[in-house]
Every structure is written in structure tokens, then in C-alpha cells.
Design a protein around this motif. Structure first.
Motif, short mmCIF file in Angstrom:
data_model
loop_
_atom_site.label_atom_id
_atom_site.label_comp_id
_atom_site.label_asym_id
_atom_site.label_seq_id
_atom_site.Cartn_x
_atom_site.Cartn_y
_atom_site.Cartn_z
N UNK A 15 5.74 31.80 27.73
CA UNK A 15 4.73 32.84 27.95
C UNK A 15 3.43 32.24 28.47
N UNK A 16 3.07 31.08 27.94
CA UNK A 16 1.83 30.42 28.37
C UNK A 16 1.91 30.02 29.84
N UNK A 25 8.20 33.66 36.72
CA UNK A 25 9.02 34.47 35.83
C UNK A 25 9.43 33.67 34.59
N UNK A 26 9.97 34.39 33.63
CA UNK A 26 10.50 33.74 32.44
C UNK A 26 11.67 32.83 32.78
N UNK A 27 12.47 33.21 33.77
CA UNK A 27 13.60 32.39 34.19
C UNK A 27 13.10 31.06 34.76
N UNK A 28 12.07 31.13 35.60
CA UNK A 28 11.51 29.90 36.17
C UNK A 28 10.90 29.03 35.06
N UNK A 30 11.85 28.87 31.95
CA UNK A 30 12.98 28.26 31.24
C UNK A 30 13.52 27.06 32.01
N UNK A 31 13.67 27.20 33.32
CA UNK A 31 14.22 26.11 34.14
C UNK A 31 13.33 24.88 34.12
N UNK A 32 12.02 25.05 34.32
CA UNK A 32 11.14 23.88 34.39
C UNK A 32 11.02 23.22 33.02
N UNK A 33 11.09 24.02 31.96
CA UNK A 33 11.02 23.45 30.60
C UNK A 33 12.30 22.66 30.31
N UNK A 34 13.46 23.27 30.58
CA UNK A 34 14.73 22.59 30.32
C UNK A 34 14.92 21.36 31.20
N UNK A 35 14.29 21.34 32.37
CA UNK A 35 14.37 20.18 33.26
C UNK A 35 13.44 19.05 32.81
N UNK A 36 12.69 19.26 31.73
CA UNK A 36 11.81 18.22 31.20
C UNK A 36 10.54 18.01 32.01
N UNK A 37 10.09 19.05 32.70
CA UNK A 37 8.92 18.93 33.56
C UNK A 37 7.62 19.34 32.88
N UNK A 38 7.71 19.80 31.63
CA UNK A 38 6.53 20.31 30.92
C UNK A 38 6.23 19.41 29.72
N UNK A 47 11.80 23.00 24.52
CA UNK A 47 11.99 24.27 23.83
C UNK A 47 11.10 25.33 24.47
N UNK A 48 11.73 26.31 25.11
CA UNK A 48 10.96 27.38 25.75
C UNK A 48 10.17 28.17 24.72
#
Length: 69
Positions: A15-16, A25-28, A30-38, A47-48
Motif C-alpha cells: 500500500x505504501x 498497482x498492487x500486482x506491480x 507484489x512483483x517488485x517486493x517478491x523480486x527483492x527490489x524493496x 513480504x508484501x
């Protein structure tokens, strides 16, 4: 640097990223978080739904978000 002012006790990481306009979007998110970019407070976060509280710092794509109460 973006600042997000909490209306509740916390905001979730996905959300942040959306609120700061760093993802579309929420999908994007999720992707960047799961890819370890955050990073949260300097550590990679995958963890999203990670809860962010006052003074947490999020880094993504050379941008910084500060969470404040």
C-alpha cells in the motif's frame, strides 16, 4: 523523498508503494517486493503485507519513502 503520514497505526508495504506513486498497482507492488527490489530500514523485504510503522524507511528504485505518524 516521499513522506507518508499514517492515518492508522501502520500501513502495509504494498500500500505504501502505491500511495507514494512508485508502482501503478498492487500486482506491480507484489512483483517488485517478491523480486527483492524493496528495502525496509536497509534490509531487503519480501513480504508484501509487511506492516510499516512510524519512522520506517522504504527504498525502491532509487526513491525513499519515510513513514511518519
Amino acid at each position: 523523498m516521499e513522506t507518508i503520514v499514517l492515518r492508522e497505526d501502520f500501513i502495509k508495504l504494498g500500500q505504501a508503494l502505491k500511495a507514494a506513486g512508485l508502482v501503478e498497482s498492487g500486482v506491480e507492488a507484489k512483483e517488485v517486493i517478491l523480486d527483492g527490489l524493496v528495502k525496509v530500514n536497509g534490509k531487503v523485504e519480501v513480504q508484501r503485507g509487511k506492516k510499516l510503522y512510524d519512522q520506517d524507511i522504504v527504498e525502491y528504485n532509487n526513491e525513499t519513502i519515510t513513514i511518519v505518524k
